[in-house]
Motif scaffolding. Structure first.
Motif, PDB file in Angstrom:
ATOM      1  N   GLU A  47       0.953  -1.300  -0.046  1.00 23.33           N
ATOM      2  CA  GLU A  47       0.129  -0.053  -0.012  1.00 23.33           C
ATOM      3  C   GLU A  47       0.724   1.173  -0.055  1.00 23.33           C
ATOM      4  N   LYS A  69      -4.187  10.165   1.299  1.00 29.62           N
ATOM      5  CA  LYS A  69      -4.911   9.156   0.348  1.00 29.62           C
ATOM      6  C   LYS A  69      -3.811   7.918   0.415  1.00 29.62           C
ATOM      7  N   LEU A  71      -3.578   3.661  -1.271  1.00 28.20           N
ATOM      8  CA  LEU A  71      -3.815   3.034  -2.428  1.00 28.20           C
ATOM      9  C   LEU A  71      -2.997   1.754  -2.548  1.00 28.20           C
ATOM     10  N   PRO A  73      -1.787  -0.644  -5.701  1.00 29.52           N
ATOM     11  CA  PRO A  73      -2.128  -0.803  -7.121  1.00 29.52           C
ATOM     12  C   PRO A  73      -2.445  -2.076  -7.503  1.00 29.52           C
ATOM     13  N   ASP A  75      -4.883  -3.529  -5.859  1.00 25.93           N
ATOM     14  CA  ASP A  75      -6.566  -3.444  -5.782  1.00 25.93           C
ATOM     15  C   ASP A  75      -6.963  -2.719  -6.852  1.00 25.93           C
ATOM     16  N   VAL A  76      -6.528  -1.634  -7.480  1.00 22.09           N
ATOM     17  CA  VAL A  76      -6.996  -0.790  -8.694  1.00 22.09           C
ATOM     18  C   VAL A  76      -6.923  -1.733  -9.922  1.00 22.09           C
ATOM     19  N   ALA A 147      -0.858   8.957  -4.910  1.00 23.45           N
ATOM     20  CA  ALA A 147      -1.914   7.963  -4.870  1.00 23.45           C
ATOM     21  C   ALA A 147      -2.875   8.260  -6.218  1.00 23.45           C
ATOM     22  N   ASP A 148      -3.094   9.281  -6.198  1.00 18.09           N
ATOM     23  CA  ASP A 148      -3.860   9.945  -7.393  1.00 18.09           C
ATOM     24  C   ASP A 148      -3.003   9.609  -8.890  1.00 18.09           C
ATOM     25  N   ARG A 151      -3.382   5.827  -9.401  1.00 21.63           N
ATOM     26  CA  ARG A 151      -4.579   5.504 -10.070  1.00 21.63           C
ATOM     27  C   ARG A 151      -4.907   5.733 -11.292  1.00 21.63           C
ATOM     28  N   THR A 155      -5.522   3.048 -14.468  1.00 19.11           N
ATOM     29  CA  THR A 155      -6.561   3.306 -15.371  1.00 19.11           C
ATOM     30  C   THR A 155      -6.283   3.596 -16.839  1.00 19.11           C
TER      31      THR A 155
END
Length: 163
Positions: A47, A69, A71, A73, A75-76, A147-148, A151, A155
């Motif tokens: 994480e 935040k 995250l 990776p 999990d994304v 984290a943003d 993510r 994506t």
């Protein structure tokens, strides 16, 4: 006076344009379609926690705020693949190896962009039985925290695979 005004506006325009940039387009190297596999196993990732904030002062005191935040990776990546109808395996099943992808994640770069920086990620899909490369996806992301950034990059990397 007009020359000073013109020089000032040229300098401001140059500074604004220098700070503008765009994320590189995602790069996909696909040896066979990912959609021909039903199952996937994501190698575990740790994480990441990131924060952003600021302190503001005025005549009536000092104020501040922070945003934190977290995250993971894997999990994304799982979320994107699950949304496409694939099935996540908690461990590799010898009976399903021919229909299973092993998904690996890594951060592959960072560059200055838009008065900040972007993070580049690479996601690798391997055939579970042979370990041959099925696909490699690379993309950048930029947000308000690391984290943003990650993510967004994940994506953007996976989105073209399913269009």
């Amino acid at each position: 006076m007009k020359q000073l005004l013109a020089l000032t506006s040229v300098l401001l325009s140059a500074i604004l344009l220098w700070g503008c940039g765009t994320l590189k387009s995602p790069i996909i190297q696909q040896n066979e379609p990912v959609s021909s596999y039903r199952y996937f196993y994501v190698t575990p990732t740790s994480e990441l926690t990131s924060s952003s904030g600021g302190v503001y002062g005025g005549q009536y005191g000092t104020y501040g705020s922070t945003t934190t935040k977290s995250l993971n990776p894997s999990d994304v990546i799982s979320g994107v693949l699950l949304k496409q109808g694939m099935v996540r395996l908690p461990e590799l099943d010898p009976e399903l190896l021919d229909k299973t992808l092993v998904v690996n994640y890594g951060e592959s770069g960072r560059r200055n962009l838009n008065l900040g920086y972007s993070i580049e990620v690479t996601i690798q899909f391997l055939q579970a039985r042979t370990h041959s490369v099925v696909c490699i996806c690379t993309a950048e992301g930029q947000g308000s925290t690391e984290a943003d950034d990650i993510r967004i990059a994940i994506t953007r990397a996976l989105e073209p695979l399913f269009k």
